[in-house]
Every structure is written in C-alpha cells, then in structure tokens.
Enzyme design. Structure first.
Site, PDB file in Angstrom:
ATOM      1  N   CYS A 108      -2.376   6.152   3.636  1.00  8.91           N
ATOM      2  CA  CYS A 108      -2.603   4.812   3.099  1.00  8.91           C
ATOM      3  C   CYS A 108      -3.585   4.038   3.981  1.00  8.91           C
ATOM      4  O   CYS A 108      -4.764   4.379   4.020  1.00  8.91           O
ATOM      5  CB  CYS A 108      -1.258   4.112   2.929  1.00  8.91           C
ATOM      6  SG  CYS A 108      -1.332   2.720   1.812  1.00  8.91           S
ATOM      7  N   HIS A 152       2.568   8.173   0.133  1.00  6.53           N
ATOM      8  CA  HIS A 152       3.392   8.147   1.347  1.00  6.53           C
ATOM      9  C   HIS A 152       4.432   9.268   1.346  1.00  6.53           C
ATOM     10  O   HIS A 152       5.525   9.076   0.808  1.00  6.53           O
ATOM     11  CB  HIS A 152       4.149   6.817   1.419  1.00  6.53           C
ATOM     12  CG  HIS A 152       3.283   5.640   1.706  1.00  6.53           C
ATOM     13  ND1 HIS A 152       3.077   5.160   2.975  1.00  6.53           N
ATOM     14  CD2 HIS A 152       2.567   4.834   0.884  1.00  6.53           C
ATOM     15  CE1 HIS A 152       2.283   4.115   2.941  1.00  6.53           C
ATOM     16  NE2 HIS A 152       1.946   3.895   1.676  1.00  6.53           N
ATOM     17  N   GLU A 176       6.264  10.143   3.750  1.00  6.05           N
ATOM     18  CA  GLU A 176       7.407   9.746   4.580  1.00  6.05           C
ATOM     19  C   GLU A 176       8.466   8.972   3.800  1.00  6.05           C
ATOM     20  O   GLU A 176       9.572   8.773   4.273  1.00  6.05           O
ATOM     21  CB  GLU A 176       6.924   8.948   5.798  1.00  6.05           C
ATOM     22  CG  GLU A 176       6.529   7.490   5.550  1.00  6.05           C
ATOM     23  CD  GLU A 176       5.103   7.320   5.033  1.00  6.05           C
ATOM     24  OE1 GLU A 176       4.517   8.303   4.548  1.00  6.05           O
ATOM     25  OE2 GLU A 176       4.583   6.190   5.102  1.00  6.05           O
TER      26      GLU A 176
END
Lengths: 227, 79
Positions: free
Chosen positions: A85, A201, A203
């Site tokens: 990002c 993302h 994560e």
C-alpha cells in the site's frame, strides 16, 4: 528468517505486518525512518499507512528519508523488499519500481475485499502458492496504477506483474477493477523480482476467524525459493 | 479564454506541507533554500471574449470555491 519493518511518521500498518511476520516465524525488528543503517535482514517491509500525511505526493517524502538509502542498497544487492500500500507508493517514489499510483478513478477511498489473480509465481515471493485466485483486503485512495507504454510493455514482456484484480472466477475485466489501474494491475516486481510492491494487504488476512487466510499463504511462502 | 489561478496560503498561516518539503530538501543535501510554501494551480477555460469579463468570472469562482479567503490568497494569471 529475519525481517525489518520500517516505521515512518504516519505509518499505520506497521504493527499489523509485524504481528503477521512473527506469527509466521520471522524474527522481526522495527526500524525508525531516521536510522541510517538497516539491521541484518532477509526481508525488509515498507508498511501501509499515510507516511508524512501524504504531503506533496503519496510516499514522496518517505522516499527521501534517512533509512531509504539502506533499503535501496539492500535491494540492489538482491535482498527481498516488500512494499504494501503506502509502502508500494514509497517504492515507486524511490524509483525502485516503475510507474505511479494516482488517485482512484472513482475518487472514493476504497476499503473492501478484492479477488486477485496471481499472474507470476516464478519468483521468491509466490512460488509455492497452490492457489491462483486469492482474496485480500484493499484500503487506499491512491491505488490507481499507471505506467507509460514502454514500461508497461517491459512489465508484460518480462512477466513482472504479480497480481491483477479479478472476480471470484479469475476473470480480469474492467468491472473487477476497483481503482482504474492500467490492465487491472494490483502489484508488480522489479526486473530481478526481489522487490514486490502491492496495494492489497496480506497482513489483514492471516486468521480464519477474523477475515480469511489467503494472507497466510503469502507469508508462509516468502522464501520458498523458486527453483 | 484560458486563465490560470494560483491559490496559496496567506503569509501568516502555517504551512506544514511546505515545512516538511523544506526539511526534505535540506535532508537531500541541497542548501540555501528557504520559505517553501505549497499552493494549488488551476487552469480555467472561460468562454468570454473580453479579458475583464473572464477575469471577473474567475474572481467570483475563486472567492466562492477555489480559495478559502480566511486562510488563502489567490492570483489570476492571463495566459
């Protein structure tokens, strides 16, 4: 495996990525942007967020911070660098990756799950992926990837596009393009494929009870060396 | 008629973006650069043959939309 996560003023996914890396057995260190040397690492991550409040252009001020020379050196020696990002935006501003990330086509901040097609798995990031279509989360205002024709041709000819936005079945079409990115591009590699920049993302998708587990695949597979 | 408009923060208003850009220029090793202020630039195509008419239209747009006169000044440039 050792990883380093760089924190800039305004980073806000640094903790999330650290939790993910530790969950998947990385020995992780946090590195403040003002440091001049990177700790010994196998992987350096530039996290998501809004470094320097997106002043001037997204990622642009962070790309001139003290630690960046160390990151560039590390990358040039072949070290694995991952920008997620805002981290992707920073990598672009450093010149390590081509193109630019501009304002989303529909002018909306996007915060949703998207499907991605893995378009190149012959590299040290994605080689052991046993899935071609994955679901990850995006949250950005400037994720509309643009690159001139010459560089786009290089990306395509050298197979440097990592992910493309698609639908559940893997169809890559304009209606599955959340932000207007050229050719539905969601993530790219540098020429040597040791640097990966991506808007989604991973994560945020590491726990089946919270969101999904496609990010787990991602972290489990970094360093599964491509033969 | 094509006019350009530059909107900048008033001198007395703090410009944090300008400050950070200035600091970064210093970090890049470039010396003797000070007082950086960031602003906005607009191009307007106004369908008026007379410059005065176009300018007054642009002024109206600036006052009502492009600039916040509490903190910003604007300048209209005839290209």
């Amino acid at each position: 495996m050792r990883s380093s996560v760089v924190i800039f003023p305004g980073s806000n996914c640094d903790k999330d990525i650290a939790v993910a890396l530790e969950k998947f057995n990385f020995k992780n260190l946090m590195v403040w942007h003002n440091e001049t040397t990177l700790p010994k690492s196998d992987l350096v991550v530039l996290p998501g967020g809004f470094s320097y409040g997106d002043y001037l252009r997204t990622g642009c001020i962070a790309a001139k911070s003290n630690i960046i020379n160390g990151v560039i050196e590390f990358a040039k020696k072949g070290g694995l660098v991952l920008g997620i990002c805002n981290g992707f935006q920073i990598l672009i501003e450093t010149g390590l990756l081509p193109g630019v990330l501009i304002r989303n086509k529909n002018l909306n901040f996007l915060c949703k799950n998207v499907y991605l097609k893995i378009t190149n798995n012959k590299n040290n990031f994605l080689s052991k992926f046993n899935k071609e279509i994955i679901k990850l989360h995006i949250a950005h205002n400037e994720g509309n990837y643009y690159v001139d024709e010459r560089n786009l041709k290089t990306l395509e000819d050298d197979n440097l596009i990592a992910f493309k936005y698609c639908d559940k079945k893997g169809n890559i079409a304009e209606e599955n393009n959340p932000n207007g990115s050229i050719k539905n591009i969601a993530g790219i590699f540098n020429k040597k494929q040791n640097i990966l920049g991506m808007m989604p993302h991973p994560e945020r998708m590491i726990d089946k009870y919270l969101s999904g587990e496609d990010g787990k695949l991602f972290f489990n597979n970094i360093f599964s060396k491509h033969a | 008629m094509k006019l350009s408009v530059i909107v900048t923060l008033k001198k007395e208003v703090l410009d944090p973006q300008g400050k950070v850009i200035q600091q970064t220029i210093g970090n890049m090793g470039i010396k003797n650069v000070s007082n950086i202020r960031q602003g906005k630039y607009f191009e307007l195509e106004i369908n008026e043959k007379n410059y005065e008419m176009a300018k007054s239209k642009a002024e109206d747009i600036c006052k009502r939309l492009l600039a916040n006169l509490v903190i910003e000044d604007f300048k209209i440039i005839n290209n």
